[in-house]
Design a protein around this motif. Structure first.
Motif, PDB file in Angstrom:
ATOM      1  N   MET A   1      54.137  23.536  14.207  1.00 51.93           N
ATOM      2  CA  MET A   1      52.637  23.203  13.635  1.00 51.93           C
ATOM      3  C   MET A   1      52.504  23.482  11.962  1.00 51.93           C
ATOM      4  N   SER A   2      51.714  23.063  11.524  1.00 51.94           N
ATOM      5  CA  SER A   2      51.033  23.607  10.597  1.00 51.94           C
ATOM      6  C   SER A   2      50.576  22.188   9.303  1.00 51.94           C
ATOM      7  N   SER A   3      49.952  22.808   8.545  1.00 49.88           N
ATOM      8  CA  SER A   3      48.568  21.937   7.838  1.00 49.88           C
ATOM      9  C   SER A   3      49.067  20.703   7.088  1.00 49.88           C
ATOM     10  N   PRO A   4      49.245  19.842   6.929  1.00 47.96           N
ATOM     11  CA  PRO A   4      50.223  18.324   6.807  1.00 47.96           C
ATOM     12  C   PRO A   4      50.449  19.121   4.926  1.00 47.96           C
ATOM     13  N   GLY A   5      51.998  18.830   4.986  1.00 48.83           N
ATOM     14  CA  GLY A   5      51.959  18.695   3.935  1.00 48.83           C
ATOM     15  C   GLY A   5      52.977  19.865   3.233  1.00 48.83           C
ATOM     16  N   ALA A   6      52.410  21.135   4.399  1.00 46.80           N
ATOM     17  CA  ALA A   6      53.551  22.563   4.193  1.00 46.80           C
ATOM     18  C   ALA A   6      54.870  22.775   4.107  1.00 46.80           C
ATOM     19  N   GLY A   7      55.178  21.228   4.947  1.00 47.95           N
ATOM     20  CA  GLY A   7      56.540  21.035   5.085  1.00 47.95           C
ATOM     21  C   GLY A   7      57.230  21.162   6.629  1.00 47.95           C
ATOM     22  N   LYS A   8      56.901  20.428   7.181  1.00 50.10           N
ATOM     23  CA  LYS A   8      57.333  20.769   8.771  1.00 50.10           C
ATOM     24  C   LYS A   8      58.703  19.393   8.706  1.00 50.10           C
ATOM     25  N   THR A   9      58.775  18.963   8.127  1.00 47.04           N
ATOM     26  CA  THR A   9      59.974  18.043   7.664  1.00 47.04           C
ATOM     27  C   THR A   9      60.825  18.369   6.794  1.00 47.04           C
ATOM     28  N   SER A  10      60.711  19.105   6.278  1.00 46.67           N
ATOM     29  CA  SER A  10      61.827  19.797   5.315  1.00 46.67           C
ATOM     30  C   SER A  10      61.976  21.328   6.048  1.00 46.67           C
ATOM     31  N   LEU A  11      61.712  21.684   6.805  1.00 46.27           N
ATOM     32  CA  LEU A  11      61.939  22.459   8.183  1.00 46.27           C
ATOM     33  C   LEU A  11      63.052  22.077   9.178  1.00 46.27           C
ATOM     34  N   ILE A  12      63.410  20.889   9.147  1.00 48.87           N
ATOM     35  CA  ILE A  12      63.884  20.281  10.624  1.00 48.87           C
ATOM     36  C   ILE A  12      64.671  19.767   9.132  1.00 48.87           C
TER      37      ILE A  12
ATOM     38  N   ILE B   1      57.813  36.911  11.261  1.00 50.84           N
ATOM     39  CA  ILE B   1      56.871  36.250   9.959  1.00 50.84           C
ATOM     40  C   ILE B   1      58.312  36.045   9.391  1.00 50.84           C
ATOM     41  N   PHE B   2      58.330  35.134   8.978  1.00 48.01           N
ATOM     42  CA  PHE B   2      59.943  34.539   8.036  1.00 48.01           C
ATOM     43  C   PHE B   2      58.639  34.294   6.203  1.00 48.01           C
ATOM     44  N   PRO B   3      59.606  34.349   5.555  1.00 42.57           N
ATOM     45  CA  PRO B   3      59.363  34.265   4.141  1.00 42.57           C
ATOM     46  C   PRO B   3      60.483  32.675   3.737  1.00 42.57           C
ATOM     47  N   ILE B   4      60.468  31.950   3.892  1.00 47.75           N
ATOM     48  CA  ILE B   4      60.983  31.052   3.128  1.00 47.75           C
ATOM     49  C   ILE B   4      60.957  29.964   1.809  1.00 47.75           C
TER      50      ILE B   4
ATOM     51  N   ILE C   1      66.556  30.348   4.982  1.00 43.92           N
ATOM     52  CA  ILE C   1      66.458  29.528   6.277  1.00 43.92           C
ATOM     53  C   ILE C   1      67.318  30.528   6.724  1.00 43.92           C
ATOM     54  N   GLU C   2      68.863  30.323   6.635  1.00 40.24           N
ATOM     55  CA  GLU C   2      69.303  31.718   7.023  1.00 40.24           C
ATOM     56  C   GLU C   2      69.079  32.310   8.409  1.00 40.24           C
ATOM     57  N   GLU C   3      67.800  33.402   7.458  1.00 42.96           N
ATOM     58  CA  GLU C   3      67.306  34.116   8.802  1.00 42.96           C
ATOM     59  C   GLU C   3      66.376  33.159   9.822  1.00 42.96           C
ATOM     60  N   TRP C   4      66.005  32.163   9.524  1.00 43.91           N
ATOM     61  CA  TRP C   4      64.910  31.414  10.573  1.00 43.91           C
ATOM     62  C   TRP C   4      65.661  31.142  11.429  1.00 43.91           C
ATOM     63  N   VAL C   5      66.787  30.307  10.625  1.00 44.54           N
ATOM     64  CA  VAL C   5      67.652  29.848  11.883  1.00 44.54           C
ATOM     65  C   VAL C   5      68.579  30.517  12.854  1.00 44.54           C
ATOM     66  N   SER C   6      68.428  31.910  12.686  1.00 45.55           N
ATOM     67  CA  SER C   6      69.174  33.000  12.910  1.00 45.55           C
ATOM     68  C   SER C   6      68.140  33.343  14.283  1.00 45.55           C
ATOM     69  N   TRP C   7      67.014  33.355  13.957  1.00 43.71           N
ATOM     70  CA  TRP C   7      66.281  34.310  14.881  1.00 43.71           C
ATOM     71  C   TRP C   7      65.963  33.118  16.027  1.00 43.71           C
ATOM     72  N   LEU C   8      66.213  31.778  15.431  1.00 45.18           N
ATOM     73  CA  LEU C   8      65.453  30.573  16.404  1.00 45.18           C
ATOM     74  C   LEU C   8      67.649  30.601  17.777  1.00 45.18           C
ATOM     75  N   LEU C   9      68.243  30.597  17.189  1.00 43.11           N
ATOM     76  CA  LEU C   9      69.418  31.247  18.288  1.00 43.11           C
ATOM     77  C   LEU C   9      69.647  31.878  18.652  1.00 43.11           C
ATOM     78  N   THR C  10      68.977  32.738  18.487  1.00 41.79           N
ATOM     79  CA  THR C  10      68.698  34.143  19.243  1.00 41.79           C
ATOM     80  C   THR C  10      67.564  33.859  20.500  1.00 41.79           C
ATOM     81  N   GLN C  11      66.824  32.796  20.299  1.00 42.56           N
ATOM     82  CA  GLN C  11      65.484  33.061  20.974  1.00 42.56           C
ATOM     83  C   GLN C  11      66.000  31.909  21.898  1.00 42.56           C
ATOM     84  N   MET C  12      67.338  31.308  21.694  1.00 46.07           N
ATOM     85  CA  MET C  12      67.815  30.375  22.242  1.00 46.07           C
ATOM     86  C   MET C  12      68.534  30.698  23.156  1.00 46.07           C
TER      87      MET C  12
END
Ligand code: MG
Ligand code: ZN
Length: 217
Positions: A35-46, A191-194, A202-213
């Motif tokens: 989730m985010s406001s328009p233009g914050a970078g959801k598609t770019s993050l994907i 919180i992840f500054p990216i 992005i590496e930290e975010w992806v690593s968090w995501l894998l841990t959650q999974m």
């Protein structure tokens, strides 16, 4: 009266969300509501997440937009299954829309489902979809006052990604104060500054995501 109607809508949504969750769980599928406001970078993050998890995790994407399939077309070029939901004016996804879209997602072939919600910091926070984690992207140009203005969104997020940190030298944004405010309203938040532009964080975010999974690297 009006309050009761809103409650009924949210109760019905909750039931459908639980059904979606069961479907995810029975397919060993982890679902993330972006989730985010328009233009914050959801598609770019994907796109960055697809890159970061290439060869590790099989991913599917659901793109929620008021109209158009522009973002879905960008994602489809990456060769992952993507389904577009057009809300036809609606300012959020709900569990029923997601349930319909799931009919077209190859649930057995993917391990992670990234759901891009409609760009909006208000009602997506209220409509749970059955997701395992809620992720909020808040970008530097939006300003550091957003947690005060949209507290529910910041309160409910499991992770907040501060995107576009490559713009920090040019804008007046106090990252520390911003993070402290969020932590004050949400004990569990990560919180992840990216920067989706430079790939920073992005590496930290992806690593968090894998841990959650349950797939720590
Ligand atoms: Mg988008
Ligand atoms: Zn809405």
């Amino acid at each position: 009266m009006e309050i009761k109607i809103v409650k009924d809508i949210l109760d019905a949504n909750e039931q459908l969300a639980q059904r979606n969750r069961k479907l995810f769980d029975s397919n060993n599928l982890f679902a993330v509501n972006l989730m985010s406001s328009p233009g914050a970078g959801k598609t770019s993050l994907i796109l960055q997440t697809l890159k970061g998890l290439k060869g590790k995790i099989k991913i599917g994407v659901i793109e929620g937009d008021v109209s158009s399939s522009l973002d879905a077309e960008v994602i489809a070029k990456e060769g992952v299954p993507v389904v577009q939901i057009n809300t036809g004016g609606g300012c959020h996804l709900d569990a029923n829309m997601l349930s319909t879209a799931l009919d077209n997602v190859p649930l057995k072939d993917i391990q992670l489902l990234l759901i891009e919600n409609v760009g909006n910091l208000i009602c997506p926070a209220e409509f749970t979809l059955g997701e395992h984690r809620k992720v909020l992207i808040s970008s530097i140009p939006e300003g550091d006052d957003k947690p005060f203005k949209y507290p529910l969104m910041f309160h409910k997020a499991d992770a907040v990604l501060i995107n576009k940190i490559d713009l920090l030298p040019y804008l007046n944004f106090d990252t520390q104060a911003f993070s402290r405010t969020i932590e004050g309203m949400n004990q569990k938040v990560e919180i992840f500054p990216i920067s989706c532009a430079t790939g920073q964080g992005i590496e930290e975010w992806v690593s968090w995501l894998l841990t959650q999974m349950g797939h720590p690297i």
